[in-house]
Write a protein that holds these residues in place. Structure first.
Motif, PDB file in Angstrom:
ATOM      1  N   ALA A 376      54.497  36.439 -27.092  1.00  0.00           N
ATOM      2  CA  ALA A 376      55.977  36.887 -27.597  1.00  0.00           C
ATOM      3  C   ALA A 376      56.820  36.715 -26.802  1.00  0.00           C
ATOM      4  O   ALA A 376      58.080  35.737 -27.236  1.00  0.00           O
ATOM      5  N   GLY A 377      57.242  37.048 -26.049  1.00  0.00           N
ATOM      6  CA  GLY A 377      58.014  37.539 -24.480  1.00  0.00           C
ATOM      7  C   GLY A 377      58.342  36.451 -24.282  1.00  0.00           C
ATOM      8  O   GLY A 377      59.320  35.866 -23.526  1.00  0.00           O
ATOM      9  N   LEU A 378      57.003  35.859 -23.396  1.00  0.00           N
ATOM     10  CA  LEU A 378      57.079  34.750 -23.122  1.00  0.00           C
ATOM     11  C   LEU A 378      58.006  33.261 -23.647  1.00  0.00           C
ATOM     12  O   LEU A 378      59.097  32.791 -23.596  1.00  0.00           O
ATOM     13  N   LEU A 379      57.739  33.017 -25.148  1.00  0.00           N
ATOM     14  CA  LEU A 379      57.984  32.514 -26.352  1.00  0.00           C
ATOM     15  C   LEU A 379      59.729  32.778 -25.866  1.00  0.00           C
ATOM     16  O   LEU A 379      60.769  31.767 -25.720  1.00  0.00           O
ATOM     17  N   LEU A 380      60.180  33.738 -26.217  1.00  0.00           N
ATOM     18  CA  LEU A 380      61.382  34.355 -26.410  1.00  0.00           C
ATOM     19  C   LEU A 380      62.094  34.424 -25.316  1.00  0.00           C
ATOM     20  O   LEU A 380      62.850  33.300 -25.054  1.00  0.00           O
ATOM     21  N   LEU A 381      61.096  34.204 -24.059  1.00  0.00           N
ATOM     22  CA  LEU A 381      62.164  34.175 -22.923  1.00  0.00           C
ATOM     23  C   LEU A 381      62.179  32.270 -22.607  1.00  0.00           C
ATOM     24  O   LEU A 381      63.051  32.183 -22.028  1.00  0.00           O
ATOM     25  N   LEU A 382      61.196  31.582 -23.106  1.00  0.00           N
ATOM     26  CA  LEU A 382      61.876  30.190 -23.180  1.00  0.00           C
ATOM     27  C   LEU A 382      62.152  29.508 -24.002  1.00  0.00           C
ATOM     28  O   LEU A 382      61.838  28.092 -24.660  1.00  0.00           O
ATOM     29  N   ALA A 383      63.587  30.398 -24.506  1.00  0.00           N
ATOM     30  CA  ALA A 383      63.979  29.963 -25.423  1.00  0.00           C
ATOM     31  C   ALA A 383      63.555  29.730 -27.136  1.00  0.00           C
ATOM     32  O   ALA A 383      64.115  28.296 -27.557  1.00  0.00           O
ATOM     33  N   VAL A 384      62.432  30.057 -27.642  1.00  0.00           N
ATOM     34  CA  VAL A 384      62.346  29.314 -28.455  1.00  0.00           C
ATOM     35  C   VAL A 384      62.514  30.180 -29.694  1.00  0.00           C
ATOM     36  O   VAL A 384      63.145  31.517 -29.783  1.00  0.00           O
ATOM     37  N   PRO A 385      63.367  29.015 -30.539  1.00  0.00           N
ATOM     38  CA  PRO A 385      63.835  29.905 -31.572  1.00  0.00           C
ATOM     39  C   PRO A 385      63.689  31.105 -32.253  1.00  0.00           C
ATOM     40  O   PRO A 385      62.513  30.709 -32.698  1.00  0.00           O
ATOM     41  N   PRO A 386      63.943  32.321 -32.971  1.00  0.00           N
ATOM     42  CA  PRO A 386      64.916  32.757 -33.416  1.00  0.00           C
ATOM     43  C   PRO A 386      65.570  33.719 -31.587  1.00  0.00           C
ATOM     44  O   PRO A 386      66.148  34.389 -32.069  1.00  0.00           O
ATOM     45  N   THR A 408      74.743  19.693 -16.144  1.00  0.00           N
ATOM     46  CA  THR A 408      74.252  19.433 -17.522  1.00  0.00           C
ATOM     47  C   THR A 408      72.617  18.789 -17.283  1.00  0.00           C
ATOM     48  O   THR A 408      71.585  19.356 -17.503  1.00  0.00           O
ATOM     49  N   GLY A 409      72.581  17.959 -16.347  1.00  0.00           N
ATOM     50  CA  GLY A 409      71.496  17.168 -16.124  1.00  0.00           C
ATOM     51  C   GLY A 409      70.924  17.257 -15.432  1.00  0.00           C
ATOM     52  O   GLY A 409      69.600  17.836 -15.512  1.00  0.00           O
ATOM     53  N   VAL A 410      70.897  18.471 -13.902  1.00  0.00           N
ATOM     54  CA  VAL A 410      69.920  19.529 -12.994  1.00  0.00           C
ATOM     55  C   VAL A 410      69.638  19.989 -14.422  1.00  0.00           C
ATOM     56  O   VAL A 410      68.449  20.787 -13.876  1.00  0.00           O
ATOM     57  N   LEU A 411      70.225  20.746 -15.175  1.00  0.00           N
ATOM     58  CA  LEU A 411      69.843  21.798 -16.208  1.00  0.00           C
ATOM     59  C   LEU A 411      68.714  21.551 -16.856  1.00  0.00           C
ATOM     60  O   LEU A 411      68.036  22.395 -17.161  1.00  0.00           O
ATOM     61  N   LEU A 412      69.365  20.759 -17.532  1.00  0.00           N
ATOM     62  CA  LEU A 412      68.372  20.044 -18.706  1.00  0.00           C
ATOM     63  C   LEU A 412      66.924  19.574 -18.452  1.00  0.00           C
ATOM     64  O   LEU A 412      65.334  20.228 -18.876  1.00  0.00           O
ATOM     65  N   VAL A 413      66.929  19.341 -16.543  1.00  0.00           N
ATOM     66  CA  VAL A 413      65.656  19.091 -16.405  1.00  0.00           C
ATOM     67  C   VAL A 413      64.673  20.180 -15.053  1.00  0.00           C
ATOM     68  O   VAL A 413      63.552  20.112 -15.767  1.00  0.00           O
ATOM     69  N   SER A 414      65.827  21.262 -14.966  1.00  0.00           N
ATOM     70  CA  SER A 414      65.388  22.161 -14.630  1.00  0.00           C
ATOM     71  C   SER A 414      64.305  23.237 -15.796  1.00  0.00           C
ATOM     72  O   SER A 414      63.021  23.309 -15.459  1.00  0.00           O
ATOM     73  N   LEU A 415      65.480  23.786 -16.991  1.00  0.00           N
ATOM     74  CA  LEU A 415      64.100  24.057 -17.635  1.00  0.00           C
ATOM     75  C   LEU A 415      63.019  23.002 -18.223  1.00  0.00           C
ATOM     76  O   LEU A 415      62.128  24.552 -19.139  1.00  0.00           O
ATOM     77  N   THR A 416      63.103  22.027 -18.009  1.00  0.00           N
ATOM     78  CA  THR A 416      61.558  21.580 -18.826  1.00  0.00           C
ATOM     79  C   THR A 416      61.102  21.831 -17.979  1.00  0.00           C
ATOM     80  O   THR A 416      59.276  22.669 -18.533  1.00  0.00           O
ATOM     81  N   LEU A 417      61.506  21.622 -16.719  1.00  0.00           N
ATOM     82  CA  LEU A 417      60.478  22.170 -15.300  1.00  0.00           C
ATOM     83  C   LEU A 417      59.745  23.387 -15.536  1.00  0.00           C
ATOM     84  O   LEU A 417      58.275  23.868 -15.065  1.00  0.00           O
ATOM     85  N   VAL A 418      60.576  24.868 -15.718  1.00  0.00           N
ATOM     86  CA  VAL A 418      60.263  25.444 -15.584  1.00  0.00           C
ATOM     87  C   VAL A 418      59.422  26.309 -17.357  1.00  0.00           C
ATOM     88  O   VAL A 418      58.572  26.558 -17.033  1.00  0.00           O
TER      89      VAL A 418
END
Lengths: 486, 212
Positions: A376-386, A408-418
């Motif tokens: 649950a913590g993992l999902l919340l950390l990965l920014a799954v709503p809510p 922002t492009g770098v941010l988006l790619v990185s978020l996906t990678l993480v």
């Protein structure tokens, strides 16, 4: 008055574990003491947030941002003590630490919390520096046998960084003197400097900001000054790792933001300092994403993710405006989620005696409760709503795309990678049944412990925050708080 | 600015320059001691000149810590543990000296550009030189003694920088700074002793398991 009391009470808490006869009672005394700090801190933080006016007394000043930090620190030191119970029990039973070390462990947490609190409520930049420096030394005390390398790297890097930060504080002090605030301590007061910021010399404030960014950025774990962070976070006891990620990083980052506010007023706008924060934020996010993919150790994985999230917060304050408010939400949300995960990781270490992925598997069968909470913590950390992180990342990305598309492009790619890295590495650990043949089965089953309660509290607060920031009152609150430092 | 202040600042830069190329433990520590003596004298002269008594406290603590305590413990640890006489470094002594000279030139060029109108150019340059040479030692030295010395040199540079700009910070802050440096030095010494104990060496080559 109340502010000094809070800090004093927290610092005195370091004697609490020594009045008890054995470590078990010492833990109860510490818990009682930390409950008191929790109550006082919550009262102070909440009263500032509710009244909407800053509370100041001598060297201390609690404005909106400081109130958020005070609330965060007082809550998390309490849950950290809660989840220290199973850690201490295990280490004592296994003979890894003796009674004296257990007491020292319990004594260091209130000291650490006390200096963290003073760093976040300090109005005086010099006092803030002293408090941040003191955390360097306290963290070094947690060095355990075998973690000599981490301790040395940490001490050298952070001491050097903090020395540069001192240079920045001195330049700000000098700028204050040049601008006519000459009465000693007052020239280092942040509130006084903010009032006279329009007449502060812009080139001097630029130098001060850069020195402080590099100096305190070392503490906040911004790339490329981050190299101590994964080592220290992964070799510290898990409750302390939780405090490091959840409390120390935001406090250091807010200290940088205070200087940014000064520099921005003196320069006229936030474009210059914003651009620098965006570069550092982008680097932190991108590099951490790359390292997340190749980790072999789950505590280091969490540590690298902290670097990534600090990068996101730096980036959002660099973009400014409503993104800064989102950055503040992100900072709080990350602190709650990450420390919950570290507490959970602590339970896993206790059972599996390892922090390596190849030695840990099937957590869902062995530790069903921890696994559920951890997921649950993992999902919340990965920014799954809510999760509040969902809202913050959404706003940062939507604001960033128009203002700074490449970053922002770098941010988006990185978020996906993480996200990919986390799922790839943690899901097999939690639910996979792969085991090396011939290895002994780890006994399954667990009872409900206080550290589960701690994690649960974190998740509940996190969810409540997630709902709160969607409400009109919530977003208005965070926007008004963020406007104080950006 | 009186000549004595300028002389002491120059002496600090000169000893830092010499420090950068010292490769033997004894001379490294002795040079570090000399640098600290000049720093303490600098603080004392400034205290007389501007009449700031708080600076006497700083000077006293510099003497106690950087002149007496830290070097003495370093030498004692080294003697007891039979550390090798030679310190290890990524660059040869002559190259280190060249890099130190380069750092001083860069420092004075930087001091010329920096907007510190109220401060003496020569002293800001000296302080930046100390900071850069401190960094140089931190980067090029391989052992804990060299790196620790580098950190303390850098820290002396920041202290000089503060004095050049402000002629002393408020007493409360100054005491806090000194206290932190004190605890930091003690911790470093403790780690040094432990490194000697665990690896029979203070070389940081033994400290490279944690990467990535």
């Amino acid at each position: 008055m109340f502010i000094s009391l809070l800090i004093l009470v927290s610092l005195i808490g370091c004697f609490a574990p020594f009045v008890a006869r054995n470590p078990q009672t010492a833990w109860y005394v510490s818990l009682g003491w930390s409950t008191m700090v929790f109550a006082l801190g919550t009262y102070l933080g909440a009263s500032v947030l509710v009244s909407g006016t800053a509370m100041s007394a001598g060297l201390w000043r609690i404005d909106g941002v400081a109130a958020v930090l005070v609330l965060l620190i007082s809550f998390m030191q309490w849950t950290a003590i809660l989840s220290s119970r199973s850690y201490l029990d295990h280490e004592l039973r296994a003979g890894i630490i003796d009674e004296a070390q257990a007491r020292r462990y319990l004594a260091c947490i209130p000291l650490f919390v006390g200096v963290m609190l003073s760093a976040s409520v300090a109005d005086n930049l010099g006092v803030q520096w002293i408090a941040l420096e003191a955390t360097t030394l306290l963290v070094a005390l947690y060095a355990r046998p075998g973690s000599l390398e981490a301790a040395w790297k940490y001490l050298i890097l952070c001491s050097t960084g903090i020395a540069l930060g001192l240079g920045g504080v001195m330049v700000a002090f000098y700028a204050g003197e040049m601008a006519g605030i000459t009465e000693g301590l007052a020239a280092m007061s942040w509130a006084a400097l903010v009032r006279s910021a329009p007449v502060l010399s812009a080139p001097l404030m630029k130098i001060a900001f850069v020195l402080v960014l590099v100096g305190y950025g070392t503490k906040a774990g911004l790339v490329p000054m981050h190299t101590w962070l994964p080592d220290a976070h992964s070799s510290a006891p898990s409750p302390v790792s939780g405090l490091l990620s959840g409390v120390l990083l935001p406090v250091a980052l807010v200290a940088i933001l205070r200087f940014k506010a000064l520099a921005d007023v003196s320069l006229g706008d936030g474009a210059w300092s914003g651009a620098i924060l965006i570069v550092f934020g982008m680097l932190s996010v991108a590099l951490a994403a790359a390292f997340v993919l190749v980790q072999t150790d789950y505590k280091r994985l969490l540590a690298y993710s902290s670097i990534e999230h600090m990068g996101i917060v730096a980036l959002s304050f660099g973009i400014g405006g409503i993104a800064a408010a989102a950055g503040l939400v992100h900072m709080v949300g990350h602190a709650l989620a990450k420390s919950a995960l570290f507490f959970g990781a602590g339970d896993i270490v206790v059972r599996f005696h390892s922090t390596k992925f190849d030695r840990v598997a099937d957590v869902a069968r062995v530790l069903p409760k921890t696994a559920v909470l951890f997921s649950a913590g993992l999902l919340l950390l990965l920014a799954v709503p809510p999760s509040p992180l969902f809202l913050s990342e959404l706003i940062i990305v939507s604001r960033g795309l128009s203002a700074h598309p490449y970053a922002t492009g770098v941010l988006l790619v990185s978020l996906t990678l993480v996200a990919t890295g986390f799922v790839r590495l943690l899901m097999p650990m939690l639910y996979g049944t792969l085991r090396a043949s011939g290895e002994q089965e780890t006994p399954a089953g667990e009872v409900h412990t206080l550290s589960h309660a701690g994690i649960m509290l974190h998740l509940i607060v996190l969810l409540a925050l997630g709902v709160f920031v969607w409400s009109e009152a919530g977003s208005a609150l965070f926007i008004s708080i963020a406007s104080q430092v950006s | 600015m009186p000549d004595i202040i300028l002389f002491l600042a120059a002496a600090m830069v000169a000893s830092a320059f010499v420090l950068a190329s010292r490769m033997r433990l004894i001379t490294f520590v002795a040079t570090f001691r000399t640098l600290s003596v000049f720093l303490a004298l600098y603080a004392i002269s400034l205290a007389f000149l501007v009449g700031d008594t708080a600076l006497f406290v700083s000077a006293f603590l510099i003497i106690a810590l950087k002149v007496l305590l830290v070097p003495a413990i370093l030498l004692r640890t080294a003697k007891r543990a039979n550390v090798s006489e030679r310190l290890s470094s990524y660059v040869r002594a002559s190259s280190a000296g060249f890099l130190a000279a380069l750092s001083i030139i860069v420092a004075y060029a930087a001091a010329y550009v920096l907007p510190f109108r109220g401060a003496t150019y020569a002293i800001v340059g000296a302080s930046v030189s100390l900071v850069l040479i401190g960094f140089l030692l931190l980067i090029t030295r391989k052992d804990l003694v060299g790196q620790g010395g580098g950190f303390l040199t850098l820290e002396s540079g920041i202290f000089t920088f503060g004095l050049a700009l402000t002629h002393g910070m408020p007493l409360l802050v100054e005491i806090g700074i000194v206290f932190d440096v004190l605890v930091g030095s003690i911790l470093m010494l403790a780690l040094l002793t432990r490194a000697q104990h665990e690896h029979a060496s203070v070389d940081t080559d033994h400290l490279r398991h944690l990467t990535g």
